[in-house]
Design an enzyme around this catalytic site. Structure first.
Site, PDB file in Angstrom:
ATOM      1  N   GLU A 102       0.852  -1.184   0.000  1.00  0.00           N
ATOM      2  CA  GLU A 102       0.000   0.000   0.000  1.00  0.00           C
ATOM      3  C   GLU A 102       0.889   1.235   0.000  1.00  0.00           C
ATOM      4  O   GLU A 102       1.590   1.500   0.975  1.00  0.00           O
ATOM      5  CB  GLU A 102      -0.915  -0.016   1.237  1.00  0.00           C
ATOM      6  CG  GLU A 102      -1.960   1.071   1.220  1.00  0.00           C
ATOM      7  CD  GLU A 102      -2.788   1.104   2.513  1.00  0.00           C
ATOM      8  OE1 GLU A 102      -2.964   0.050   3.155  1.00  0.00           O
ATOM      9  OE2 GLU A 102      -3.231   2.210   2.877  1.00  0.00           O
ATOM     10  N   ASP A 151      -5.982  10.287   9.275  1.00  0.00           N
ATOM     11  CA  ASP A 151      -4.687   9.847   9.776  1.00  0.00           C
ATOM     12  C   ASP A 151      -4.288  10.514  11.080  1.00  0.00           C
ATOM     13  O   ASP A 151      -4.529  11.697  11.290  1.00  0.00           O
ATOM     14  CB  ASP A 151      -3.611  10.103   8.719  1.00  0.00           C
ATOM     15  CG  ASP A 151      -3.716   9.129   7.561  1.00  0.00           C
ATOM     16  OD1 ASP A 151      -3.689   7.906   7.820  1.00  0.00           O
ATOM     17  OD2 ASP A 151      -3.863   9.576   6.406  1.00  0.00           O
ATOM     18  N   TYR A 207     -11.573  -3.274   3.384  1.00  0.00           N
ATOM     19  CA  TYR A 207     -10.692  -2.751   4.421  1.00  0.00           C
ATOM     20  C   TYR A 207     -11.513  -2.584   5.694  1.00  0.00           C
ATOM     21  O   TYR A 207     -12.380  -1.738   5.770  1.00  0.00           O
ATOM     22  CB  TYR A 207     -10.137  -1.409   3.956  1.00  0.00           C
ATOM     23  CG  TYR A 207      -8.974  -0.851   4.754  1.00  0.00           C
ATOM     24  CD1 TYR A 207      -8.972  -0.836   6.142  1.00  0.00           C
ATOM     25  CD2 TYR A 207      -7.868  -0.310   4.092  1.00  0.00           C
ATOM     26  CE1 TYR A 207      -7.902  -0.312   6.857  1.00  0.00           C
ATOM     27  CE2 TYR A 207      -6.790   0.222   4.808  1.00  0.00           C
ATOM     28  CZ  TYR A 207      -6.812   0.213   6.179  1.00  0.00           C
ATOM     29  OH  TYR A 207      -5.755   0.743   6.884  1.00  0.00           O
TER      30      TYR A 207
END
Ligand code: PLP
Lengths: 271, 399
Positions: free
Chosen positions: A49, A60, A175
């Site tokens: 990734e 994030d 995911y």
């Protein structure tokens, strides 16, 4: 069949789980980025990734924020990321490569031309944390045409209805976000994780990979017992950040192979 | 099917983790917005606690100075806490409480929204966390003290350019992490659906009051309405009831900072291009790689690189016009309104006043202009006085 599907099929046959390391392109330095990526791949990555750095990465935590900021300051652009993939492919790297980036980087490039250039370079899939499945219609149309997988998220807060849309729009794998939160290394896995994954199983036959907070071989071994793969980002960056300069590759090799090891032993113990 | 769009603008481009929360918020809001009890609860708070309706003040001196058009000022500066932000903060806090959320997270730029949220939380007994850019905290010190006094957990943000956009990013990360018990109380008409719609609706009280006040005073609608645009909440609240009246000219004023032709401004509706930022597809200031550009304005509440999606739509359809005012012009208007009309405007609102000074000169004596004074300038005193002194010195040295 594309590389992502082939890889998961092969892993299934050997009973292994997928290790998917994450690193932003251009981090920690532009000149060494390809060498570092190759070290990560040679140490046991099954899929890769690659982060397309964004200045305001909303999903994030501090580790990836700082790395992204650094990578941008180093001069990383989406165009550069595509070139890196092209060179990695030319050098013989054949594992599936997935870009992780935010909507606006791709929009600014132009979705059609990005899809074409990325496919030509050898990009297999996309993870876009600010593109929920219900907003993704036009994106799915474009990337399906170019045979690039759009990988969507299932969160602990995803309703059944929303899960249906994630599964309908997504290809490649799903995911699964381990916790409600942003990326970042964590000490403990959430207790509800196994149950969350078994619910996700009922929603889809796509492989399920778990990310956010996975940090240690122990975590990887645990998750490998019920999921099809693990994604490790912040913890890998911390290994890079803490390694003395001349030992970076050694430390990365040690760390990544210890994670890969954990995906194998866990799988064999459940067999 | 795609809800939450104004023409091509809008949407909800956020992490999957938040989508359930946003869908719940949208459903609850749709249910409650026409609920008589909910509406009267908010109306009562706006009356008893906020001090609404706010007056529409005629500016006789300014009218004379600019050639005679009638100028009225909508006095959001006279609300409790001193800016329009309280209209939205209180309403969303009531909504959050109805949804069983006991923890509120918010961002603030000028500190006005933070103060409004802290006030609403104190009144309604909610836990309150406010994120503020460290640079903004420096330049809006009085509001920092107010928020703390009101019991808010104020968290300074040291990432990025340490202003409003970074405060929003950190607030969103907090929201992702604590999504189950937290309501994100966004302070402008930006961000993912349903915020741009909901914030507009809660701010429309500004325009509704103005409309009935002007009808009573003048027996007709104004010819022109002017408001400053940061994210765009005071402007869209003012514009909203006038949009259907095509004869009313609507002007939003953006911050040109050190000059619209420099790289130090905050005018996405003038100089921006289309993109997705902080959850919404709209005009933003970005470079060729899609990275957000640094912005600058002397007014922290306007120092933001994105425009509310409805403003982008109003711009593209031509229903509203967007103008710009730089730091210097805003400071001059700040001083002017104090000296000539005895009203101390916020630096944000001074942008609207500055542009009104220009537009009024092009209008005739029988025409009516309404300017929204979104807030008062107490928070800006030390900043503005310093900047004015600097400006005057420069002028002297040029001469
Ligand atoms: C007094 C005042 N006016 C205007 C603004 C700009 O926000 P908006 O464009 O959402 O009205 C702010 C924001 O902090 C403010 O405090």
């Amino acid at each position: 069949m594309n590389r992502i599907q082939v890889t998961f099929d092969q892993l299934k046959q050997t009973g292994e789980k997928a290790l998917i390391p994450y690193i932003p392109v251009g981090y920690p330095a532009l000149e060494t980025t390809e060498e570092l990526i190759r070290t990560i791949c040679e140490s046991g990555a099954d899929l890769l990734e690659l982060g397309v750095p964004n200045g305001d990465p909303l999903a994030d935590g501090p580790t990836i924020q700082a790395a992204s900021t650094q990578a941008i300051a180093n001069g990383t652009t989406l165009r550069y990321c595509i070139q890196v993939v092209q060179r990695l492919r030319q050098s013989g790297l054949d594992l599936p490569i997935i870009f992780m980036g935010y909507c606006n980087s791709f929009l600014a490039y132009g979705l059609e031309s990005f899809a074409r250039d990325a496919k030509n370079a050898g990009v297999d899939g996309l993870i876009i944390p600010d593109l929920p499945s219900t907003m993704a219609g036009p994106w799915v149309d474009i990337f399906r045409q170019h045979e690039i997988d759009l990988i969507f998220f299932l969160a602990p807060t995803t309703s059944e209805e929303r899960a249906a849309s994630v599964v309908e729009q997504g290809t490649g794998f799903v995911y699964c976000i381990s916790v409600t939160g942003v990326t970042g290394a964590r000490d403990e896995l959430p207790e509800e994780l196994p149950q969350f994954i078994s619910q996700a199983r009922e929603a889809t036959s796509l492989p399920l990979c778990v990310g956010f907070g996975i940090s240690t071989p122990k975590h990887v071994a645990e998750v490998s017992q019920y999921a099809d793969g693990v994604i490790v980002g912040s913890a890998l960056l911390q290994v890079i950040n803490h390694a003395p300069k001349d030992q970076m590759h050694t430390k990365v090799r040690e760390y990544v192979s210890s994670l890969k090891e954990a995906t194998i032993s866990a799988a064999s113990s459940t067999r | 099917m795609m809800k939450g769009f104004f023409g091509q603008f809008g949407g909800a481009y956020v992490a999957e983790t938040l989508m359930g929360n946003l869908e719940q918020l949208e459903q609850q809001y749709e249910q409650l917005k026409d609920d008589a009890q909910f509406r009267s609860e908010i109306a009562q708070l706006l009356n008893e606690f906020v001090g609404r309706p706010t007056p529409l003040t005629p500016l006789r001196k300014m009218s004379k100075d600019t050639g005679g058009a009638k100028i009225y000022l909508k006095r959001e500066d006279l609300t409790h806490t001193g800016a329009h932000k309280i209209n939205n903060a209180l309403a969303q806090a009531v909504l959050a409480k109805r949804m069983g959320k006991h923890r509120i997270v918010a961002e603030t730029g000028a500190g006005q929204h933070g103060v409004a949220v802290a006030t609403a939380c104190s009144l309604l007994g909610l836990e309150c966390v406010v994120y503020m850019g460290a640079l903004d905290a420096e330049r809006q010190a009085p509001n920092v003290q107010r928020m703390k006094l009101l019991g808010a957990d104020l968290r300074l943000v040291h990432i990025g350019q340490r202003t409003l956009k970074d405060a929003i990013s950190e607030a969103i990360r907090d929201w992702i992490t604590n999504v189950r018990e937290t309501h994100y109380l966004l302070g402008s008409a930006v961000g993912p659906h349903p915020f741009p719609t909901m914030v507009r609706d809660f701010q429309s009280v500004i325009g509704e009051e103005t409309k009935s006040q002007i009808l009573q005073l003048e027996n007709r609608l104004p010819d022109c309405v002017i408001a400053c645009v940061g994210g765009g909440s005071n402007a869209i609240g003012m514009f909203s009831p006038f949009i259907e009246h095509e004869e009313v000219r609507l002007i939003g004023v953006q911050a040109a900072g050190e000059g619209i032709e420099t790289t130090h401004h905050a005018s996405p509706l003038i100089k921006g291009s289309l993109g997705i930022f902080q959850g919404v597809y709209t005009y933003i200031l970005q470079n060729a790689d899609g990275h957000i550009q640094e912005t600058h304005s002397i007014a922290p509440g306007l120092d933001y690189p994105g425009a509310g999606p409805q403003h982008s739509h109003l711009k593209n359809t031509g229903r509203a016009e967007y103008a710009y005012i730089d730091d210097r012009e805003a400071l001059e208007a700040f001083e002017y309104l104090c000296r000539e009309e005895g009203i101390l405007p916020a630096l944000e609102s001074s942008h609207a006043v500055a542009h009104a000074l220009k537009v009024a000169k092009t209008m005739t004596e029988d025409q009516i202009l309404v300017v929204n004074l979104s807030g008062r300038g107490d928070k800006d005193l030390s900043q503005a006085i310093e900047a004015l002194e600097r400006m005057n010195k420069e002028e002297v040295s040029i001469r």
